[in-house]
Enzyme design. Structure first.
Site, PDB file in Angstrom:
ATOM      1  N   GLU A 276      -6.435  28.352  40.575  1.00  0.00           N
ATOM      2  CA  GLU A 276      -7.182  28.100  39.336  1.00  0.00           C
ATOM      3  C   GLU A 276      -7.633  29.438  38.778  1.00  0.00           C
ATOM      4  O   GLU A 276      -8.108  30.269  39.559  1.00  0.00           O
ATOM      5  CB  GLU A 276      -8.407  27.225  39.627  1.00  0.00           C
ATOM      6  N   HIS A 295     -10.932  21.892  35.742  1.00  0.00           N
ATOM      7  CA  HIS A 295     -11.937  21.703  36.802  1.00  0.00           C
ATOM      8  C   HIS A 295     -13.309  21.352  36.196  1.00  0.00           C
ATOM      9  O   HIS A 295     -14.285  22.089  36.367  1.00  0.00           O
ATOM     10  CB  HIS A 295     -12.028  22.956  37.698  1.00  0.00           C
TER      11      HIS A 295
HETATM   12  C1  GLV Z   1     -16.747  20.851  42.181  1.00  0.00           C
HETATM   13  O1  GLV Z   1     -15.594  21.014  42.295  1.00  0.00           O
HETATM   14  C2  GLV Z   1     -17.593  20.502  43.282  1.00  0.00           C
HETATM   15  O2  GLV Z   1     -17.201  20.634  44.448  1.00  0.00           O
HETATM   16  O3  GLV Z   1     -18.724  20.095  43.004  1.00  0.00           O
END
Ligand code: GLV
Length: 338
Positions: A276, A295
């Site tokens: 990412e 994400h």
């Molecule tokens: C986000 O990806 C989290 O782990 O809260």
């Protein structure tokens, strides 16, 4: 007579967060905020950690054993996330550093996004939007943009913790059958909500063979890394759709591209990729049957404010001499303050 001056604790925050949480930390400690769009580079993290008593970190901050070894005062790493795979938790535990995280408050927001990706992929919403914007909507067509039914289909959940169960509740509301990956003996049984009695626990092979949609809700660990690869895609129902809102590395991305190209997978809704951000030339970006978000599973206004509040509480707990209320390594023997 002069009294010794108590040094203020130092907290390094690796990105600007909700102002209410920031204010509470400001009242208790000296705060340094990395106020940039991009995360601090490793060199900036290393130098900040040299003097910090606490760090409030993000999933984009890799806090490895080397960072931890260079942080002599550090007593708490408070991650603004439920997942802690960006942190070497074992190294932190050995060093007497607590690792805080933010489970619970992001459960519903993340399940909302996972279900949104399922709908967008099944009914080709993003593709249809691109079609309209490209000026291709010339008429209504009886065979245009046909997608897959969501109602009366089967959802297989890999991971049946809080987020997996929240996804199951949404699916049941849409008239889906729900399968989930049964825990193996010796694993901790997930606490299960009574409304989910209709969900059926099955083996991985059965789940893959029976599900029209497979949605991943496991943390990234050594055991779950690449757990969905070529073998698993071959076991899936032809034309299934994969949803991933957990971590990109749970899936073998090259194998997924192969399954999407061959039609074994009809689509994928991904909030996470490996790496990412996804590289601009990644083959996934060439595929119309893939919906990718950057994400943002927990990125609702309310969820992020609550996450920031818990992340601040986790630090203040350690400053008050106790473990963080949301602690990912409760077995830690907290080191003494310097
Ligand atoms: C986000 O990806 C989290 O782990 O809260």
């Amino acid at each position: 007579m002069s009294r010794p001056v108590r040094q203020r604790k130092k907290v390094f925050i690796t990105r600007a967060i909700d102002p209410a949480a920031l204010m509470r930390l400001c009242a208790a400690a000296q705060i340094f905020v990395w106020d940039e769009e991009m995360p601090p580079p490793a060199s900036a993290l290393l130098s900040a950690l040299a003097g910090a008593d606490a760090i409030l970190s993000m999933v984009t901050d890799k806090i490895d054993a080397r960072m931890i070894a260079s942080a002599p005062r550090l007593r708490v790493i408070s991650n603004l996330a439920v997942g802690v795979d960006n942190i070497d938790v074992e190294a932190a535990t050995r060093a007497g550093i607590a690792v805080g995280h933010t489970p619970g408050v992001l459960t519903e927001a993340t399940a909302d996004l996972a279900f949104g990706l399922l709908m967008a992929t099944a009914r080709r919403i993003a593709e249809a939007d691109r079609h309209v914007r490209a000026g291709k909507w010339r008429t209504w067509g009886p065979m245009t943009m046909l997608g897959r039914d969501i109602h009366s289909s089967t959802l297989g959940l890999i991971g049946f913790g809080a987020i997996g169960q929240a996804m199951a509740r949404r699916a049941m509301g849409f008239g889906m059958r729900v399968l989930y990956l049964k825990h193996r003996s010796g694993q901790r049984k997930p606490r299960r909500d009574a409304g989910l009695a209709g969900a059926t626990g099955v083996s991985l092979n059965r789940l893959l063979a029976r599900s029209d949609y497979v949605s991943i809700h496991v943390p990234l660990t050594e055991k779950t890394s690449r757990m969905i690869g070529a073998r698993e895609f071959a076991l899936m129902k032809p034309g299934a759709i994969l949803i991933n809102t957990s971590r990109g590395a749970v899936v073998d991305q090259a194998a997924m591209v192969g399954a999407l190209k061959s039609g074994r997978l009809a689509g994928a809704g991904l909030d996470v990729t490996d790496p990412e951000p996804i590289a601009p030339r990644d083959p996934l970006l060439q595929l119309d049957n893939v919906v990718i978000t950057p994400h943002i599973g927990s990125a609702s206004i309310a969820a992020r404010a609550s996450m920031a509040a818990i992340a601040a509480d986790n630090i203040l707990d350690v400053f008050a001499g106790r473990l963080p209320r949301r602690c990912a390594n409760p077995q830690v023997h907290l080191r003494h303050p310097k």
